[in-house]
Design an enzyme around this catalytic site. Structure first.
Site, PDB file in Angstrom:
ATOM      1  N   CYS A 141       0.836  -1.216   0.000  1.00  0.00           N
ATOM      2  CA  CYS A 141       0.000   0.000   0.000  1.00  0.00           C
ATOM      3  C   CYS A 141       0.864   1.257   0.000  1.00  0.00           C
ATOM      4  O   CYS A 141       0.605   2.202  -0.756  1.00  0.00           O
ATOM      5  CB  CYS A 141      -0.923  -0.012   1.213  1.00  0.00           C
ATOM      6  N   HIS A 220      -2.173   5.719   6.265  1.00  0.00           N
ATOM      7  CA  HIS A 220      -0.768   6.133   6.385  1.00  0.00           C
ATOM      8  C   HIS A 220      -0.676   7.587   5.916  1.00  0.00           C
ATOM      9  O   HIS A 220      -1.478   8.027   5.077  1.00  0.00           O
ATOM     10  CB  HIS A 220       0.136   5.326   5.462  1.00  0.00           C
TER      11      HIS A 220
HETATM   12  P1  NAD Z   1      -5.359 -10.314   6.630  1.00  0.00           P
HETATM   13  O1  NAD Z   1      -4.740 -10.918   7.824  1.00  0.00           O
HETATM   14  O2  NAD Z   1      -6.413  -9.276   6.814  1.00  0.00           O
HETATM   15  O3  NAD Z   1      -5.984 -11.448   5.713  1.00  0.00           O
HETATM   16  C1  NAD Z   1      -5.294 -12.632   5.427  1.00  0.00           C
HETATM   17  C2  NAD Z   1      -6.299 -13.746   5.191  1.00  0.00           C
HETATM   18  O4  NAD Z   1      -5.586 -14.947   4.900  1.00  0.00           O
HETATM   19  C3  NAD Z   1      -7.162 -14.049   6.416  1.00  0.00           C
HETATM   20  O5  NAD Z   1      -8.482 -14.281   5.969  1.00  0.00           O
HETATM   21  C4  NAD Z   1      -6.553 -15.335   6.990  1.00  0.00           C
HETATM   22  O6  NAD Z   1      -7.508 -16.135   7.656  1.00  0.00           O
HETATM   23  C5  NAD Z   1      -6.049 -16.015   5.735  1.00  0.00           C
HETATM   24  N1  NAD Z   1      -4.916 -16.923   5.977  1.00  0.00           N
HETATM   25  C6  NAD Z   1      -4.019 -16.895   6.996  1.00  0.00           C
HETATM   26  N2  NAD Z   1      -3.105 -17.867   6.820  1.00  0.00           N
HETATM   27  C7  NAD Z   1      -3.430 -18.505   5.674  1.00  0.00           C
HETATM   28  C8  NAD Z   1      -2.867 -19.590   4.965  1.00  0.00           C
HETATM   29  N3  NAD Z   1      -1.762 -20.189   5.384  1.00  0.00           N
HETATM   30  N4  NAD Z   1      -3.475 -19.984   3.837  1.00  0.00           N
HETATM   31  C9  NAD Z   1      -4.588 -19.361   3.355  1.00  0.00           C
HETATM   32  N5  NAD Z   1      -5.161 -18.324   3.976  1.00  0.00           N
HETATM   33  C10 NAD Z   1      -4.591 -17.906   5.123  1.00  0.00           C
HETATM   34  O7  NAD Z   1      -4.161  -9.772   5.749  1.00  0.00           O
HETATM   35  P2  NAD Z   1      -4.207  -8.564   4.712  1.00  0.00           P
HETATM   36  O8  NAD Z   1      -4.033  -7.299   5.455  1.00  0.00           O
HETATM   37  O9  NAD Z   1      -5.358  -8.723   3.798  1.00  0.00           O
HETATM   38  O10 NAD Z   1      -2.845  -8.807   3.940  1.00  0.00           O
HETATM   39  C11 NAD Z   1      -2.737  -9.714   2.851  1.00  0.00           C
HETATM   40  C12 NAD Z   1      -1.530  -9.357   1.998  1.00  0.00           C
HETATM   41  O11 NAD Z   1      -1.739  -8.032   1.491  1.00  0.00           O
HETATM   42  C13 NAD Z   1      -0.204  -9.302   2.761  1.00  0.00           C
HETATM   43  O12 NAD Z   1       0.819  -9.660   1.862  1.00  0.00           O
HETATM   44  C14 NAD Z   1      -0.076  -7.846   3.129  1.00  0.00           C
HETATM   45  O13 NAD Z   1       1.250  -7.452   3.355  1.00  0.00           O
HETATM   46  C15 NAD Z   1      -0.657  -7.199   1.894  1.00  0.00           C
HETATM   47  N6  NAD Z   1      -1.199  -5.842   2.089  1.00  0.00           N
HETATM   48  C16 NAD Z   1      -1.879  -5.505   3.224  1.00  0.00           C
HETATM   49  C17 NAD Z   1      -2.337  -4.217   3.379  1.00  0.00           C
HETATM   50  C18 NAD Z   1      -3.039  -3.764   4.622  1.00  0.00           C
HETATM   51  O14 NAD Z   1      -2.846  -2.633   5.035  1.00  0.00           O
HETATM   52  N7  NAD Z   1      -3.857  -4.577   5.246  1.00  0.00           N
HETATM   53  C19 NAD Z   1      -2.148  -3.275   2.365  1.00  0.00           C
HETATM   54  C20 NAD Z   1      -1.508  -3.670   1.185  1.00  0.00           C
HETATM   55  C21 NAD Z   1      -1.023  -4.957   1.061  1.00  0.00           C
END
Ligand code: NAD
Length: 338
Positions: A141, A220
């Site tokens: 992000c 952010h």
């Molecule tokens: P999150 O924790 O909100 O969601 C992750 C999901 O994956 C959850 O539903 C969880 O139950 C599931 N999960 C956990 N372990 C798993 C596994 N081994 N196999 C399959 N599913 C599994 O995370 P998020 O914030 O959505 O982040 C996801 C990705 O996006 C990460 O790489 C993160 O760095 C990136 N990201 C996050 C943001 C943010 O601010 N939240 C912004 C941009 C990018």
């Protein structure tokens, strides 16, 4: 032409938003999402009409909870042309091996390293680099936010050096585990990883970053200082930003003083989940003095990468060759002005 079949692995903060955005496109469709546990989010996915795929061992838990399951994660690989992997950072390597074995394409998120895919994606900076690729990675992000303004400025006026300080939200609004809930935490390992992440898309750019975690969940906020190769004016920079895709200029004199008001604006705009997909720049906070440019920008961490994931699918699945055509198409469906 048949629609590209998209599976979402990890239906959390990013996964649920990418699923909703993909569902709004006429050239792709969601064939299913994965959940590991039968939580309220699994129920919400079912309520939105998504088929649920789960790990083999979790099927009894979902049955006990009365939640219908379409199949295992392996079954989703058979149903999908491409997986958007939205699992938490650092499990990508394990999943990449599975996608490879299944012979399907996959997009990873910014929690994974650039080295996992060798290609990182931003819709306006390097759309064509992911053309037809089996694997790509939508940058984080913060990196997406930085690229949205740095790339257009660098195209018009070359950037000699860029310095950014990232005041990072401590946790997402739905997350009660992370913090700090009070205070400010500097990232002392300098420069932070954000600069190199920008360079995964703009390798020629001289950029260094610092970061501070702040006890807020909303957005952010970046302070950006740029040394330009030639003198410019505040008006020229504002003109570039006005023309840049997914950059929204706001004015503090209209009451938009900070991230709290920006997220309220997102609610007033009636966006899905009140998301603010654009990077927000305060036009009255942009200043050029000679070759030095200063500005502030805010990034809604939960949603700015969502339109980029849709465009990345288009590039990898060869649905639209022209980056700006894909950006316009995605923007139209998500209510983004430009
Ligand atoms: P999150 O924790 O909100 O969601 C992750 C999901 O994956 C959850 O539903 C969880 O139950 C599931 N999960 C956990 N372990 C798993 C596994 N081994 N196999 C399959 N599913 C599994 O995370 P998020 O914030 O959505 O982040 C996801 C990705 O996006 C990460 O790489 C993160 O760095 C990136 N990201 C996050 C943001 C943010 O601010 N939240 C912004 C941009 C990018």
């Amino acid at each position: 032409m048949s629609k590209v079949k998209v599976g979402i692995n990890g239906y959390g903060t990013i996964g649920k938003r990418v699923a909703a955005a993909v569902s709004k496109q006429d050239d792709m469709e969601i064939v299913g999402v994965t959940k590991t546990r039968p939580t309220f989010e699994a129920q919400a996915a079912i309520d939105r009409g998504y088929a649920i795929y789960v790990p083999e061992g979790s099927i009894p838990d979902f049955k006990d909870a009365g939640l219908p399951v379409k199949g295992t994660i392996n079954d989703l690989y058979k149903a999908a042309d491409i997986i958007v992997d939205c699992t938490p950072g650092d499990v990508g390597e394990k999943y990449k091996a599975e996608y490879e074995a299944a012979g399907i394409k996959a997009i990873f998120q910014g929690g994974e390293d650039h080295s996992l895919t060798g290609i990182s994606f931003n819709s306006t900076a390097n759309y064509s680099e992911s053309w037809g690729a089996q694997f790509s990675r939508v940058v984080s992000c913060n990196t997406t936010g930085l690229l949205r303004t740095l790339n257009p400025i660098d195209r018009v006026i070359k950037i000699t050096n860029a310095y950014a300080t990232l005041v990072r939200r401590a946790a997402d609004p739905g997350d009660s585990r992370n913090g700090p809930i009070n205070g400010l935490e500097p990232t002392v390992k300098l420069p932070t990883h954000h600069g190199p992440d920008v360079k995964s898309v703009m390798p020629w750019l001289n950029i260094n970053t610092m970061a501070i975690k702040a006890s807020t969940t909303l957005m952010h906020l970046h302070t950006v200082v740029i040394e330009l190769q030639r003198e410019s004016t505040t008006e020229e920079i504002l003109g570039i930003m006005r023309a840049s895709p997914r950059v929204k200029l706001v004015n503090s004199r209209k009451g938009l003083k900070g991230t709290a008001e920006l997220m309220e604006l997102g609610k007033d705009m009636g966006r899905d989940r009140s998301d603010m997909y654009e990077v927000i720049v305060w036009e009255d906070g942009v200043k050029v003095i000679g070759k030095m440019l200063y500005y502030y920008q805010a990034v809604h961490q939960e949603s700015d990468v969502v339109p980029e994931n849709v465009d990345c699918i288009r590039s990898m699945c060869k649905l639209e060759e022209d980056a700006s055509a894909s950006v316009s198409k995605t923007n139209k469906t998500l209510g983004i002005e430009k």
